[in-house]
Design a protein around this motif. Structure first.
Motif, PDB file in Angstrom:
ATOM      1  N   LYS A   2     164.484  25.505 -93.339  1.00  0.00           N
ATOM      2  CA  LYS A   2     164.373  24.188 -92.711  1.00  0.00           C
ATOM      3  C   LYS A   2     163.787  24.362 -91.326  1.00  0.00           C
ATOM      4  O   LYS A   2     164.042  25.350 -90.644  1.00  0.00           O
ATOM      5  N   VAL A   3     163.015  23.385 -90.917  1.00  0.00           N
ATOM      6  CA  VAL A   3     162.437  23.380 -89.579  1.00  0.00           C
ATOM      7  C   VAL A   3     163.004  22.187 -88.831  1.00  0.00           C
ATOM      8  O   VAL A   3     162.978  21.061 -89.327  1.00  0.00           O
ATOM      9  N   ILE A   4     163.532  22.452 -87.652  1.00  0.00           N
ATOM     10  CA  ILE A   4     164.050  21.387 -86.793  1.00  0.00           C
ATOM     11  C   ILE A   4     163.248  21.420 -85.509  1.00  0.00           C
ATOM     12  O   ILE A   4     163.185  22.449 -84.840  1.00  0.00           O
ATOM     13  N   ALA A  23     171.025  25.757 -81.642  1.00  0.00           N
ATOM     14  CA  ALA A  23     170.758  27.099 -82.159  1.00  0.00           C
ATOM     15  C   ALA A  23     172.031  27.933 -82.203  1.00  0.00           C
ATOM     16  O   ALA A  23     172.301  28.628 -83.187  1.00  0.00           O
ATOM     17  N   TYR A  24     172.817  27.854 -81.142  1.00  0.00           N
ATOM     18  CA  TYR A  24     174.073  28.609 -81.119  1.00  0.00           C
ATOM     19  C   TYR A  24     175.009  28.167 -82.240  1.00  0.00           C
ATOM     20  O   TYR A  24     175.610  28.998 -82.929  1.00  0.00           O
ATOM     21  N   LYS A  32     170.354  31.956 -89.846  1.00  0.00           N
ATOM     22  CA  LYS A  32     169.403  32.675 -89.007  1.00  0.00           C
ATOM     23  C   LYS A  32     168.585  31.629 -88.262  1.00  0.00           C
ATOM     24  O   LYS A  32     168.151  30.637 -88.849  1.00  0.00           O
ATOM     25  N   VAL A  33     168.366  31.855 -86.983  1.00  0.00           N
ATOM     26  CA  VAL A  33     167.714  30.862 -86.136  1.00  0.00           C
ATOM     27  C   VAL A  33     166.574  31.513 -85.375  1.00  0.00           C
ATOM     28  O   VAL A  33     166.749  32.573 -84.776  1.00  0.00           O
ATOM     29  N   LEU A  34     165.427  30.891 -85.394  1.00  0.00           N
ATOM     30  CA  LEU A  34     164.284  31.332 -84.596  1.00  0.00           C
ATOM     31  C   LEU A  34     163.962  30.220 -83.612  1.00  0.00           C
ATOM     32  O   LEU A  34     163.738  29.077 -84.002  1.00  0.00           O
ATOM     33  N   LEU A  35     163.946  30.552 -82.327  1.00  0.00           N
ATOM     34  CA  LEU A  35     163.616  29.585 -81.285  1.00  0.00           C
ATOM     35  C   LEU A  35     162.220  29.870 -80.765  1.00  0.00           C
ATOM     36  O   LEU A  35     161.899  31.012 -80.447  1.00  0.00           O
ATOM     37  N   GLN A  75     157.456  38.358 -77.751  1.00  0.00           N
ATOM     38  CA  GLN A  75     157.871  37.259 -76.906  1.00  0.00           C
ATOM     39  C   GLN A  75     158.819  36.297 -77.606  1.00  0.00           C
ATOM     40  O   GLN A  75     159.452  35.489 -76.960  1.00  0.00           O
ATOM     41  N   LEU A  76     158.887  36.352 -78.921  1.00  0.00           N
ATOM     42  CA  LEU A  76     159.768  35.469 -79.681  1.00  0.00           C
ATOM     43  C   LEU A  76     161.165  36.058 -79.704  1.00  0.00           C
ATOM     44  O   LEU A  76     161.356  37.253 -79.524  1.00  0.00           O
ATOM     45  N   PHE A  77     162.136  35.244 -79.949  1.00  0.00           N
ATOM     46  CA  PHE A  77     163.496  35.746 -80.056  1.00  0.00           C
ATOM     47  C   PHE A  77     164.227  34.962 -81.124  1.00  0.00           C
ATOM     48  O   PHE A  77     163.937  33.815 -81.376  1.00  0.00           O
ATOM     49  N   CYS A  78     165.131  35.655 -81.789  1.00  0.00           N
ATOM     50  CA  CYS A  78     165.884  34.964 -82.825  1.00  0.00           C
ATOM     51  C   CYS A  78     167.346  35.354 -82.759  1.00  0.00           C
ATOM     52  O   CYS A  78     167.706  36.386 -82.210  1.00  0.00           O
TER      53      CYS A  78
END
Length: 80
Positions: A2-4, A23-24, A32-35, A75-78
């Motif tokens: 899903k994309v939010i 996200a938390y 699993k969360v990718l910001l 540079q991305l974080f999950c």
């Protein structure tokens, strides 16, 4: 998957605050969360201690072809 997306052109409407807390909570529930921080100010990146002034708007650079995917993933974080 899903994309939010949290989107509002006006400043000061708690977009970053909402994204961090959402996200938390999703992470806490086992997701699993990718910001992705696509804000020029980098407030989301700053909240997680990942802000790098030399790499402002890395998502924009990736989409425009200026960066290779390998460089951008640093540079991305999950969460999770």
């Amino acid at each position: 998957m899903k994309v939010i997306s949290l989107l509002n052109l006006k400043g000061g409407v708690a977009k970053t605050f909402t994204a961090v807390n959402m996200a938390y909570e999703l992470y806490r529930r086992g997701y699993k969360v990718l910001l992705l921080d696509n804000d020029k100010q980098g407030n989301l990146s700053k909240a997680y201690g990942r802000y790098d002034a030399e790499s402002v708007a890395p998502i924009t650079k990736l989409l425009s072809g200026e960066w290779q995917a390998a460089a951008a993933t640093r540079q991305l974080f999950c969460l999770g």
